[in-house]
Design an enzyme around this catalytic site. Structure first.
Site, PDB file in Angstrom:
ATOM      1  N   GLY A 154      -3.742  11.489   4.946  1.00  0.00           N
ATOM      2  CA  GLY A 154      -2.493  11.686   5.856  1.00  0.00           C
ATOM      3  C   GLY A 154      -2.120  13.042   5.723  1.00  0.00           C
ATOM      4  O   GLY A 154      -1.632  13.657   6.690  1.00  0.00           O
ATOM      5  N   THR A 155      -2.489  13.760   4.630  1.00  0.00           N
ATOM      6  CA  THR A 155      -1.853  15.260   4.643  1.00  0.00           C
ATOM      7  C   THR A 155      -2.648  16.078   5.612  1.00  0.00           C
ATOM      8  O   THR A 155      -2.017  16.888   6.091  1.00  0.00           O
ATOM      9  CB  THR A 155      -2.293  15.717   3.124  1.00  0.00           C
ATOM     10  OG1 THR A 155      -1.559  14.920   2.197  1.00  0.00           O
ATOM     11  CG2 THR A 155      -1.933  17.467   3.030  1.00  0.00           C
ATOM     12  N   ASN A 193       8.721   7.326   2.850  1.00  0.00           N
ATOM     13  CA  ASN A 193       7.789   6.872   1.477  1.00  0.00           C
ATOM     14  C   ASN A 193       8.646   6.669   0.330  1.00  0.00           C
ATOM     15  O   ASN A 193       8.146   6.195  -0.760  1.00  0.00           O
ATOM     16  CB  ASN A 193       6.603   8.010   1.463  1.00  0.00           C
ATOM     17  CG  ASN A 193       7.341   9.379   1.358  1.00  0.00           C
ATOM     18  OD1 ASN A 193       7.966   9.818   2.212  1.00  0.00           O
ATOM     19  ND2 ASN A 193       7.040   9.897   0.195  1.00  0.00           N
ATOM     20  N   GLN A 204       3.109   5.583   6.015  1.00  0.00           N
ATOM     21  CA  GLN A 204       3.473   4.175   5.066  1.00  0.00           C
ATOM     22  C   GLN A 204       3.580   2.879   6.072  1.00  0.00           C
ATOM     23  O   GLN A 204       3.669   1.698   5.490  1.00  0.00           O
ATOM     24  CB  GLN A 204       5.014   4.447   4.613  1.00  0.00           C
ATOM     25  CG  GLN A 204       5.038   5.660   3.350  1.00  0.00           C
ATOM     26  CD  GLN A 204       4.394   5.154   2.045  1.00  0.00           C
ATOM     27  OE1 GLN A 204       4.182   3.777   1.872  1.00  0.00           O
ATOM     28  NE2 GLN A 204       3.866   6.115   1.279  1.00  0.00           N
ATOM     29  N   ALA A 230      -5.954   5.811   4.849  1.00  0.00           N
ATOM     30  CA  ALA A 230      -6.576   4.590   4.360  1.00  0.00           C
ATOM     31  C   ALA A 230      -5.978   4.129   2.981  1.00  0.00           C
ATOM     32  O   ALA A 230      -5.938   2.724   3.110  1.00  0.00           O
ATOM     33  CB  ALA A 230      -8.042   4.703   4.393  1.00  0.00           C
ATOM     34  N   HIS A 231      -5.910   5.047   2.135  1.00  0.00           N
ATOM     35  CA  HIS A 231      -5.257   4.526   0.890  1.00  0.00           C
ATOM     36  C   HIS A 231      -4.182   3.776   0.701  1.00  0.00           C
ATOM     37  O   HIS A 231      -3.840   3.203  -0.197  1.00  0.00           O
ATOM     38  CB  HIS A 231      -5.696   5.451  -0.339  1.00  0.00           C
ATOM     39  CG  HIS A 231      -4.504   6.399  -0.278  1.00  0.00           C
ATOM     40  ND1 HIS A 231      -3.494   6.374  -1.249  1.00  0.00           N
ATOM     41  CD2 HIS A 231      -4.329   7.729   0.120  1.00  0.00           C
ATOM     42  CE1 HIS A 231      -2.843   7.617  -1.179  1.00  0.00           C
ATOM     43  NE2 HIS A 231      -3.309   8.226  -0.319  1.00  0.00           N
ATOM     44  N   CYS A 290      12.781  14.563 -15.016  1.00  0.00           N
ATOM     45  CA  CYS A 290      13.511  15.413 -15.798  1.00  0.00           C
ATOM     46  C   CYS A 290      12.587  16.908 -16.034  1.00  0.00           C
ATOM     47  O   CYS A 290      11.770  16.851 -16.602  1.00  0.00           O
ATOM     48  CB  CYS A 290      13.715  14.736 -17.225  1.00  0.00           C
ATOM     49  SG  CYS A 290      14.787  15.530 -18.266  1.00  0.00           S
TER      50      CYS A 290
END
Ligand code: PLP
Length: 375
Positions: free
Chosen positions: A72-73, A151, A179, A200-201, A324
């Site tokens: 996707g990136t 997402n 997504q 795909a993942h 945090c």
């Protein structure tokens, strides 16, 4: 591992067994490079074209509109930078402030080259402000990039209407559907979009592989230079096994889409019924138009990150919307964008069920959360 409840499917999904099996021959005996001209390359080459056809069918595209990427990136980077560098006569891009960093940082990269980006605000419901979108379109606007489903909070945008507005103003429309693909119906013709990213993942396929849909006739500059793969548009030897696995996983998810979404909606309902029966002060982030099985809640006066770790110690895997850092609790850009007040925002957790979760899982996740946050 056996007692673990994995409820972070928006981060990644387990591999579908059929997708895994389909990949194996391409990691072993059918290892040949699909670009070579000798006989043993024929089978991997055929596997690529079959996968391309299968994937195209799943989103109502043509096979020649599917370009395989490393995920996707890369698909997001290629769509945004590729359009920008092709049409650099116009230097304005519109996106939303709660996109994935693959989109936000691609825009930031282009800003360094002199492009200008408008980051549209989002309403508390998790939807972008349409009147502001219309107002932000300029004669120099070359691209609008809006995600189909967020997402972190899972809200689904009305992509068809947004694309229509972009086209009325002669602007290309890219949709990060990472997504959404494999989870809700995606029909690129019906939506009338120019570019769409998928990975795909996120739909029970392998990691490190995805695709970019490029509507026929849409011109982009190549992101990767090198060989002639992917119709001369994306250089690099194809991840044949990954692509085969991706196609099998997507086809399976699309065939079962209604069954899976009914099951996931039941899990969400069950989880929320248990949570709402307890005496906890919480809000649900985003309106009801969400991906199936997707829940993001903010619990008042809690530390989301600590909660995530405590759930992990109880073999329950969820995600948080806050972290945090150096003693300060910071909330994610998505939670910040929908305007959640700090006493709730810092106690944000994301639960994303998958098709293999059971009703008993949904009840247990809710009960353990309740036991941890009740005073
Ligand atoms: N876009 C969205 C909306 C995502 O959720 C993700 C992954 O979390 C990506 C893009 C990046 O995809 P990949 O992990 O395949 O690079």
């Amino acid at each position: 591992m056996t007692n673990m409840i994995y409820a972070d499917h928006a981060a990644t999904t387990p591999m579908d067994p059929d997708a895994y099996e389909a990949m194996l021959p391409y990691l072993r005996e059918r290892f040949a490079n699909p670009s070579n001209q000798y006989s043993i390359s024929r089978n991997p080459r055929k596997a690529l074209s079959t996968a391309r056809e299968l994937i195209a069918e799943c989103i109502n595209a043509s096979a020649d509109e599917i370009y395989f990427t490393s995920g996707g990136t890369e698909a997001d980077n290629w769509a945004i930078k590729g359009v920008a560098l092709k049409y650099c006569c116009g230097k304005h891009i519109i996106t939303s402030c709660f996109e994935h960093h693959a989109v936000l940082n691609s825009c930031a990269f282009l800003e360094e080259l002199g492009f200008r980006t408008t980051y549209l605000p989002v309403r508390k419901s998790g939807h972008i402000e349409v009147p502001l979108f219309k107002e932000s379109i300029l004669p120099q606007t070359i691209l609008v990039s809006i995600m189909m489903a967020n997402n972190e909070i899972g809200t689904v945008q009305d992509i068809k209407s947004l694309a229509e507005i972009a086209h009325r103003n002669s602007t290309l429309f890219h949709c990060d559907a990472v997504q959404a693909v494999g989870h809700i119906p995606v029909d690129v013709k019906e939506l009338n979009i120019d570019l769409l990213s998928a990975s795909a993942h996120k739909f029970n396929g392998p990691k490190g592989v995805g695709f970019l849909y490029i509507k026929r006739g849409t011109e982009l500059t190549n992101l990767l230079s090198g060989g002639k793969q992917e119709n001369h548009c994306r250089a690099g030897t194809e991840n044949v096994a990954g692509i085969v696995g991706m196609a099998v996983a997507l086809k399976k998810n699309v065939v079962d889409i209604n069954k899976n979404s009914d099951h996931l909606n039941n899990l969400s309902k069950t989880f929320m019924a248990v949570i709402s029966s307890a005496n906890i002060d919480y809000i649900v982030n985003g309106d009801n138009d969400r991906l199936p099985g997707f829940i993001n809640i903010s619990i008042r006066n809690q530390d989301g990150e600590a909660l995530m770790h405590r759930l992990d110690l109880n073999d329950i895997i969820v995600s948080t919307g806050s972290a945090c850092t150096s003693g300060l609790i910071t909330t994610s850009h998505v939670i910040a964008s929908i305007g959640i007040s700090p006493e709730y925002a810092q106690g944000t957790i994301r639960i994303t069920f998958g098709k293999d979760n059971s009703i008993a899982d949904a009840i247990r996740v809710a009960e353990v959360i309740i036991s941890m946050v009740s005073v």
